[in-house]
Design an enzyme around this catalytic site. Sequence first.
Site, PDB file in Angstrom:
ATOM      1  N   SER A  69      28.848  32.786  51.011  1.00 25.26           N
ATOM      2  CA  SER A  69      28.847  32.004  49.776  1.00 25.26           C
ATOM      3  C   SER A  69      29.819  30.826  49.821  1.00 25.26           C
ATOM      4  CB  SER A  69      29.180  32.953  48.623  1.00 25.26           C
ATOM      5  OG  SER A  69      29.140  32.285  47.398  1.00 25.26           O
ATOM      6  N   ASP A 281      27.402  25.816  45.164  1.00 27.35           N
ATOM      7  CA  ASP A 281      28.257  26.468  46.167  1.00 27.35           C
ATOM      8  C   ASP A 281      27.484  26.621  47.473  1.00 27.35           C
ATOM      9  OD1 ASP A 281      26.614  28.642  45.652  1.00 27.35           O
ATOM     10  OD2 ASP A 281      28.239  30.101  45.792  1.00 27.35           O
ATOM     11  N   ASP A 285      23.997  29.865  44.869  1.00 26.90           N
ATOM     12  CA  ASP A 285      23.746  30.729  43.712  1.00 26.90           C
ATOM     13  C   ASP A 285      24.679  30.399  42.553  1.00 26.90           C
ATOM     14  OD1 ASP A 285      26.034  31.827  44.779  1.00 26.90           O
ATOM     15  OD2 ASP A 285      25.236  33.869  44.952  1.00 26.90           O
ATOM     16  N   ALA A 377      32.037  32.266  34.479  1.00 21.46           N
ATOM     17  CA  ALA A 377      32.576  30.931  34.221  1.00 21.46           C
ATOM     18  C   ALA A 377      32.417  30.034  35.444  1.00 21.46           C
ATOM     19  CB  ALA A 377      34.047  31.037  33.833  1.00 21.46           C
ATOM     20  N   ASN A 378      32.399  30.645  36.635  1.00 18.17           N
ATOM     21  CA  ASN A 378      32.288  29.858  37.867  1.00 18.17           C
ATOM     22  C   ASN A 378      30.883  29.320  38.120  1.00 18.17           C
ATOM     23  OD1 ASN A 378      30.728  31.972  38.954  1.00 18.17           O
ATOM     24  ND2 ASN A 378      32.541  33.011  39.726  1.00 18.17           N
ATOM     25  N   PRO A 503      42.404  42.816  41.080  1.00 20.60           N
ATOM     26  CA  PRO A 503      42.250  42.637  42.528  1.00 20.60           C
ATOM     27  C   PRO A 503      40.910  41.976  42.813  1.00 20.60           C
ATOM     28  CG  PRO A 503      41.903  44.954  41.920  1.00 20.60           C
ATOM     29  CD  PRO A 503      42.225  44.219  40.657  1.00 20.60           C
ATOM     30  N   SER A 504      40.891  40.979  43.698  1.00 17.84           N
ATOM     31  CA  SER A 504      39.634  40.336  44.075  1.00 17.84           C
ATOM     32  C   SER A 504      38.764  41.324  44.847  1.00 17.84           C
ATOM     33  CB  SER A 504      39.929  39.128  44.955  1.00 17.84           C
ATOM     34  OG  SER A 504      38.778  38.770  45.683  1.00 17.84           O
TER      35      SER A 504
HETATM   36  C1  LIG Z   1      37.107  34.736  39.529  1.00 18.04           C
HETATM   37  C2  LIG Z   1      35.861  34.576  40.317  1.00 18.04           C
HETATM   38  O1  LIG Z   1      35.263  33.518  40.253  1.00 18.04           O
HETATM   39  N1  LIG Z   1      35.468  35.639  41.047  1.00 18.04           N
HETATM   40  C3  LIG Z   1      34.251  35.603  41.851  1.00 18.04           C
HETATM   41  C4  LIG Z   1      34.492  36.233  43.206  1.00 18.04           C
HETATM   42  O2  LIG Z   1      34.825  37.586  42.996  1.00 18.04           O
HETATM   43  P1  LIG Z   1      36.280  38.212  43.187  1.00 18.04           P
HETATM   44  O3  LIG Z   1      36.051  39.693  43.057  1.00 18.04           O
HETATM   45  O4  LIG Z   1      37.069  37.626  42.080  1.00 18.04           O
HETATM   46  O5  LIG Z   1      36.790  37.764  44.507  1.00 18.04           O
HETATM   47  O6  LIG Z   1      33.294  36.167  43.972  1.00 18.04           O
HETATM   48  C5  LIG Z   1      32.203  36.906  43.402  1.00 18.04           C
HETATM   49  C6  LIG Z   1      31.037  36.792  44.328  1.00 18.04           C
HETATM   50  O7  LIG Z   1      30.614  35.493  44.509  1.00 18.04           O
HETATM   51  C7  LIG Z   1      31.894  36.368  42.003  1.00 18.04           C
HETATM   52  O8  LIG Z   1      30.889  37.163  41.419  1.00 18.04           O
HETATM   53  C8  LIG Z   1      33.157  36.383  41.149  1.00 18.04           C
HETATM   54  O9  LIG Z   1      32.929  35.789  39.907  1.00 18.04           O
HETATM   55 MG   LIG Z   2      27.485  31.950  46.148  1.00 20.67          MG
END
Ligand SMILES: CC(=O)N[C@H]1[C@@H](OP(=O)(O)O)O[C@H](CO)[C@@H](O)[C@@H]1O
Ligand SMILES: [Mg+2]
Length: 548
Positions: A69, A281, A285, A377-378, A503-504
């Site tokens: 992505s 992106d 998507d 939001a992204n 946590p991401s």
């Molecule tokens: C704050 C943020 O934008 N987080 C993104 C990011 O996830 P994280 O779990 O935050 O790393 O990547 C995901 C997949 O693309 C998307 O679904 C999500 O919204």
């Molecule tokens: Mg993507």
Amino acid sequence: MPPSSLRVVYAFAREMHPKTSDVFIQYGTAGFRTKANLLEHVVYRMGLLAVIRSRVKNGRTIGIMITASHNLEPDNGVKLIDPDGEMLEQSWEEIATRLANVSDNDLESTTAEVIKQVNADMALKASVFIGMDTRYTSPRLAAAAANGVIALKGTPKEFGIVTTPMLHYCVKCRNDNTYGTPTEEGYYEKIVGAFKNIRQKLPVYGEYNTTLYVDGANGVGGKKLNIIKKTLDGELDLHLYNLGGNGGKLNLNCGADFVKVSQKPPVGVEHVPFQRVASLDGDSDRIVYYYMDDKDNMILLDGDRIATLLASYVTQLLKSAEAADLKLGLVQTAYANGASTRYITEELKVPVSCVKTGVKHLHHAALSFDIGVYFEANGHGTVVYSDKAKKTIGNIASEGEPEQRKAAQLLLNLIDMTNETVGDAISDLFLVETVLCARGINAKQWLQSYTDLPSRQLKVTVQDRNAISTTDAERRCTSPEGLQNRIDALVAKYKSGRSFVRPSGTEDVVRVYAEADTSKSADKLASEVAQAVFDLAGGVGTRPELPA
Ligand SMILES: CC(=O)N[C@H]1[C@@H](OP(=O)(O)O)O[C@H](CO)[C@@H](O)[C@@H]1O
Ligand SMILES: [Mg+2]
């Protein structure tokens, strides 16, 4: 398939796609994602798992998408797509993680265990669609996935370079032929066809103009829009930038994630004041819009804006169609700007729910409405229409009074233009352009619906990001002890302050989000919360600094 045949799986794995690293890897928010050179055995094993999944689903097609992505070029990733074009069922994520991490020596027995656990009939046929993004490491990984499929005697079909949403769409169509034709051409016919159709009904007027600039993030989306551009017959005048030529690097200082997170315009795009730009992106998507004003400030129109635009237009059409029994709802995450949530509730009077980050959570929640609009939001999001909604709208389109019929027919075109399986930058682009055109408005007027609260996102590296646990759709944290209290105390100092940490699921970091009444306050609050995370959750490296 008798257990002895699984020996070939083991031999294949060892010979062709050996596990060369002991780094533990987890099926996260968006599948497996890490440095591309750590992934070959993982992808091979996902080929195996996709075949098992297909058999559990009575031979229906499963998808494997090779992409990371919005991550930078050295990364890659893999995710599985379920038969209705949705993300892999959550209960299988643990199975995927187990299979990805066992040693080559244990692969044969673990595969057999999984087959038994999920009760797969290995005598059934199995079909797997494989797609990949434009990364130079993708073809090799796609080949490993296909080998995994073949090892368990499934049938792989390779789609080559496609956007992630195109593969979701093709999987859905293959399993449900009423949805469309499962090819890239079938996708264009349906989505772009619906756009051109609707333009015949809604002529360009007012402040809307047909020129749209696009930042393709040097990824697959721009390339596909270049194909589409030639078929638009002047209905939309696309100026495409960051198509991957001229040394432009994938997602580097460009693309939807860069624009949203850094709050800066991408490199590589020519800017004209007030000209709207759509930024995609790397796997197309996600989409956000922005424009530069006459003082060179970037004005962002993010996923929350797109959600409210679409929800208000669909609501308007439902009203004209007098389809009063259809309930529309909106789904957001904690990252949604507080001003957007207030606008949705108080002005649009649309019910809104907040769920955990990750499209699967949003998609699932959206299905509980007759018409569900969901966006992160992204810029990742779409609209889902229930069977009841489609039926009601279809009936009005053929049997209603003239005005009702007109609105219902527009809704039918909108449904065709929507990739309901997953957020889709290309489909969303055509939806946004349709609503702006229908309302005769430009980007500046679109912005007038509400004023975003200034916000800031930061990342903190800690020893173990899973030390942070959250509750209440990730808006509060339950561990480590004391962190939530500290955040509450910091937030209380700021007008319209809000902050949370989690946590991401895609990067080895803890994410910090903060908003407040001014940019300065939002930046300060984010940094203070980042320090609290660093201090209480085992920060690594340099302690985050407060803004100057
Ligand atoms: C704050 C943020 O934008 N987080 C993104 C990011 O996830 P994280 O779990 O935050 O790393 O990547 C995901 C997949 O693309 C998307 O679904 C999500 O919204
Ligand atoms: Mg993507």
